[in-house]
Scaffold this active site. Structure first.
Site, short mmCIF file in Angstrom:
data_model
loop_
_atom_site.label_atom_id
_atom_site.label_comp_id
_atom_site.label_asym_id
_atom_site.label_seq_id
_atom_site.Cartn_x
_atom_site.Cartn_y
_atom_site.Cartn_z
N CYS A 4 38.19 30.47 42.23
CA CYS A 4 37.30 30.25 43.36
C CYS A 4 36.43 31.49 43.60
CB CYS A 4 38.15 29.95 44.58
SG CYS A 4 37.26 29.97 46.14
N GLU A 5 35.14 31.26 43.79
CA GLU A 5 34.24 32.39 43.99
C GLU A 5 34.39 33.01 45.38
OE1 GLU A 5 30.14 30.17 45.41
OE2 GLU A 5 30.47 30.44 43.27
N HIS A 6 35.10 32.34 46.28
CA HIS A 6 35.25 32.86 47.64
C HIS A 6 36.41 33.85 47.76
CE1 HIS A 6 33.31 28.81 48.91
NE2 HIS A 6 32.40 29.72 48.66
N HIS A 7 37.52 33.60 47.03
CA HIS A 7 38.69 34.47 47.15
C HIS A 7 39.18 35.01 45.80
CE1 HIS A 7 38.88 31.73 50.72
NE2 HIS A 7 39.05 32.89 51.32
N GLN A 49 34.61 24.18 43.00
CA GLN A 49 34.87 22.97 42.20
C GLN A 49 33.63 22.10 42.14
OE1 GLN A 49 38.47 20.81 43.17
NE2 GLN A 49 37.64 18.89 42.43
N CYS A 58 43.76 28.98 46.86
CA CYS A 58 43.29 29.61 48.11
C CYS A 58 43.73 28.79 49.32
CB CYS A 58 41.77 29.78 48.10
SG CYS A 58 40.84 28.26 47.95
N HIS A 95 43.84 23.89 44.76
CA HIS A 95 43.27 25.21 45.00
C HIS A 95 44.31 26.16 45.59
CE1 HIS A 95 38.87 24.12 44.56
NE2 HIS A 95 39.48 22.94 44.49
#
Length: 207
Positions: free
Chosen positions: A96-99, A137, A167, A165
């Site tokens: 995931c690009e966020h976490h 995703q 995260c 996920h």
């Protein structure tokens, strides 16, 4: 032709001029270890920065791969076959690009050939090219569909991703076992009846 399809946010990023050195990357890992509250110089962690950078080179190797080149060879002698080609349950892991924590699952791809067909293993390789990058995703779904649609130009294309996920499972609300489904349909698969056929084929074999 832009050989390697990129995340839109990467269009202006030049890795050749902006990528840090390996030494800088390893030092960044040491900084993170210290920030978490541990000693980057203790025996168990002294070589961790080197290992992490090596691992990242593998986990994010998709940035250096060309999805278009993988799909270039098409087999034209298919005996006039014009129906659905379905490749399903392609396992993948991404981040995931966020976490920057993993999400894992399966990809299902179906298409109606407009001419020839591509080797079945190539679809799996295209999934890996895009999975081994930072993204959501939703973007992974679009990237796979965009690459196949651009090179093969099928009469219809369906892409479905089902993933869990970390995260969501490891942090935040900490709910494990939750599955997220994303889809992309083009051409003939924009017909709801064709979408039902695709999903029925996928779900039927899964049972």
């Amino acid at each position: 032709m832009d050989a390697i399809i990129k995340h839109p946010a990467l269009r202006a990023f030049d890795p050749e001029t902006k990528r840090p050195t390996r030494e800088e990357a390893e030092e960044a890992v040491r900084t993170l270890i210290a920030y978490m509250g541990d000693d980057p110089e203790r025996e168990g962690l002294v070589d961790t920065p080197k290992r992490v950078v090596n691992a990242y080179a593998e986990l994010y190797g998709g940035y250096k791969q060309d999805a278009n080149a993988i799909l270039e060879r098409v087999f034209d002698d298919v005996g006039g076959y014009k129906d659905i080609v379905l490749v399903q349950d392609i396992p993948f892991f991404s981040h995931c690009e966020h976490h920057m924590v993993p999400f894992v699952g399966k990809v299902h791809v179906a298409y109606y050939p407009s001419g020839g067909v591509v080797g079945l293993s190539k679809i799996g390789r295209v999934v890996d090219v895009f999975a081994r990058r930072l993204q959501t995703q939703e973007h992974l779904t679009e990237s796979i569909a965009e690459a196949i649609d651009k090179v093969l130009a099928p009469r219809g294309l369906a892409v479905m991703i089902e993933a869990e996920h970390m995260c969501m499972a490891m942090r935040g609300i900490r709910k494990s076992g939750v599955s997220t489904t994303t889809t992309r349909f083009t051409g003939l698969f924009e017909d709801p009846a064709e979408q039902v056929r695709f999903i029925t084929l996928v779900r039927g074999v899964q049972r």
